[in-house]
Scaffold this active site. Structure first.
Site, PDB file in Angstrom:
ATOM      1  N   THR A 179       0.847  -1.138   0.039  1.00 59.57           N
ATOM      2  CA  THR A 179      -0.014   0.023   0.017  1.00 59.57           C
ATOM      3  C   THR A 179       0.763   1.421   0.027  1.00 59.57           C
ATOM      4  O   THR A 179       2.010   1.190   0.585  1.00 59.57           O
ATOM      5  CB  THR A 179      -0.914  -0.019   1.300  1.00 59.57           C
ATOM      6  OG1 THR A 179      -1.965  -1.027   1.216  1.00 59.57           O
ATOM      7  CG2 THR A 179      -1.416   1.373   1.776  1.00 59.57           C
ATOM      8  N   GLU A 259       8.879  -4.011  -5.704  1.00 56.75           N
ATOM      9  CA  GLU A 259       9.178  -5.512  -5.221  1.00 56.75           C
ATOM     10  C   GLU A 259       9.687  -6.345  -6.338  1.00 56.75           C
ATOM     11  O   GLU A 259       8.998  -6.510  -7.442  1.00 56.75           O
ATOM     12  CB  GLU A 259       7.817  -6.162  -4.532  1.00 56.75           C
ATOM     13  CG  GLU A 259       7.300  -5.513  -3.163  1.00 56.75           C
ATOM     14  CD  GLU A 259       6.069  -6.155  -2.870  1.00 56.75           C
ATOM     15  OE1 GLU A 259       5.412  -6.716  -3.747  1.00 56.75           O
ATOM     16  OE2 GLU A 259       6.021  -6.074  -1.660  1.00 56.75           O
TER      17      GLU A 259
END
Lengths: 383, 383
Positions: A179, A259
């Protein structure tokens, strides 16, 4: 310097025990005034986490005294109990600061579908309040990390006033549980409506165009607080540009820390009939898994760019499309262009230009490549 | 039995040398029947390959005598020369069969942006024509493979008539260069308009709901040819159901062979207000990279399902959503449901049910998990 670069703010970041590994997981940002103006932008996901629902109410109250943020749990899809917990968190902050709960925004990030450990979070708020400092911005930025490998802060200082901030995650359309939470502060003396206008203008062309994996979080929150401590009211345009610069810088840091990514991909759409067309085409290219795999493999596969453009409703003629990858126009007029072997793909940043030859509007979307590491991080996370 | 299961068709599959590895790469399907009726459905990508542009013209001619298909090159984004090549391919087939070129559909699959080696393709057509046989269906199915690990065929035989077919690829929204090509044949005696109606109805709920990676090919083609050789005209409903069954079976085979996949995911949306809502929600879930990674990791991460539902415009209330994974209602009323540890994820097929609690409509979308193998296959392909 983060959220305490601007005068009139204190902050803290501590380990409350919400994360099982003992890392910092609770941050507090307090506006010490004289003004407590604020604006906020929240996720457009219709499944909104409890803290987002709470903070949207706070924004309607007209002023924000403090923001409490936790990592280690998103408090999303947690039903009425989750909302009670967000409310209780704000109440606790209000109690220790001597403010009203309706002036306390709450942000959470972490796994969806788990209740927060309130027995750790509430005492943690007392600890955090005890360590509030005008130099606490870095610690606050560190405490909101989840899968972030680095904490992210940015500051722009102008003539007598400052905009600073911190961020965590990797995009309004967030990867993993990453988030995006952003808190910006300024000591400029401005009203809510000016903050709101500047923040929306800034996020529209920065965070909203960072699209790491096309997935939209339930918790995304961007807040801008103004203390008025600098006793300066800048011109709107100058202020808006400073907010945009901080957002742009933080957005770039999010992309660089996405990521599992090995490439940062700048998708620039030019000569579109409208800005909306440019954004639609940019997103379609940025979300194309096949292209993202090709870029990972350092393969300048322009056919996948054309294929992605072809799925949009933007104005264009297929036989007038041009595509450049890292400066080489590998596709001209919808067909083979310059020799694709000329494209140098060795570096982390990859620049794709899609020329729609349909107008003069432009937009840039940032994304990442799709990698085995991304699959690994996101298949193993909650197990 | 493939495309030669129905009477009135011959087929061939040969190695013409289009693929550098010498594998079969050219297929020919010829309608020998008294009737040459046909219907076609093509990619909705606006960047259409040359053979798609040609075959759309062929469909307008009202009858189809033959279909020539090649693997080893998509002939997409190849400009005017690419279209000339598709036309020349049809002309060559017409010449060797003694038919009109405008009755010859052309399908290609392989890399985008490369011209076909016409010096190999055209002689290959003569070779293929020389080996046409009523038993050639399997060979034709084999010759259209690209990254397919198996060839795909299906047959439904009814009272005196048959529908059969072959397919390659993995979805109307194709992974890799795995464009979906499908040729269906029937010996039922039917007019173009009946074939068209049945084919559109069948593809709408089968191939169109196979969504392996959300990417749409420039070359997708589904053709249905009728020879009339059985001298039987079935009832529309019975015929449409047979076509649907063959399409459904081939669609399942495509999913099971999707590039790099380790899980086949059935996303069933129930209690939607409209079928469009159900399809929109199903696609949003099926295209969510984070969820696809979680399924790969055998993680019943229902929060990612809710997050995906939240990005749609479908009618629903967040606190009334329910989600089951492999029969366990892990999310009830938008929050935590049954114990997620009860979910058995060991098997290849994963069944997700999303209950929108907003009506009575339903739709099922099939997709795959996102794996490191997918990344590898699609990052290394054209290099």
């Amino acid at each position: 310097m983060s959220v305490t670069a601007a005068k009139g703010f204190t902050a803290a970041g501590i380990a409350a025990g919400i994360k099982e590994n003992g890392n910092p997981d609770l941050a507090l940002v307090v506006n010490t005034g004289p003004r407590r103006a604020a604006a906020g932008v929240f996720t457009s996901n219709r499944v909104k986490a409890a803290p987002v629902q709470w903070s949207e109410q706070v924004m309607k109250s007209g002023q924000v005294s403090a923001v409490v943020l936790n990592s280690g749990g998103a408090n999303a899809c947690t039903g009425p109990k989750g909302f009670q917990d967000a409310h209780a968190t704000a109440e606790k902050v209000a109690e220790v600061l001597g403010r009203g709960a309706i002036e306390v925004a709450v942000c959470s990030t972490g796994l969806i579908g788990l209740l927060l450990p309130m027995d750790k979070l509430l005492p943690g708020i007392e600890t955090a309040a005890g360590s509030l400092s005008e130099h606490g911005g870095e610690k606050a930025a560190i405490a909101i990390k989840t899968t972030d490998t680095v904490h992210k802060t940015s500051v722009v200082t102008k003539d007598g006033w400052t905009v600073g901030g911190m961020a965590k995650g990797a995009g309004m359309l967030a990867p993993g549980l990453a988030t995006m939470l952003v808190v910006l502060t300024t000591d400029a003396d401005l009203e809510n409506d000016v903050l709101d206008k500047a923040l929306r203008a800034a996020t529209r062309t920065t965070f909203d165009r960072v699209d790491s994996d096309g997935c939209m979080s339930t918790n995304d929150t961007v807040l801008l607080l103004a203390s008025g401590s600098a006793e300066v009211t800048p011109e709107y345009e100058e202020f808006a540009e400073a907010v945009r610069q901080v957002c742009d810088d933080l957005g770039q840091q999010l992309i660089r820390d996405a990521e599992g990514a090995s490439k940062d991909i700048k998708v620039e759409v030019i000569n579109a009939a409208t800005e909306d067309d440019a954004v639609e085409v940019g997103r379609s290219i940025a979300r194309n898994n096949l292209l993202k795999c090709a870029i990972h493999g350092e393969d300048p596969n322009w056919g996948r760019v054309l294929s992605a453009i072809g799925t949009t409703s933007a104005a264009f003629e297929p036989d007038r499309l041009n595509v450049a990858i890292n400066g080489v126009w590998v596709c001209k007029n919808g067909g083979v262009g310059e020799d694709r072997d000329k494209v140098d793909m060795r570096y982390r940043e990859v620049h794709i230009v899609a020329d729609l030859a349909a107008g003069s509007e432009t937009a840039t979307i940032w994304t990442n490549d799709l990698t085995a590491d991304y699959v690994h991080e996101n298949s193993a996370y909650s197990s």
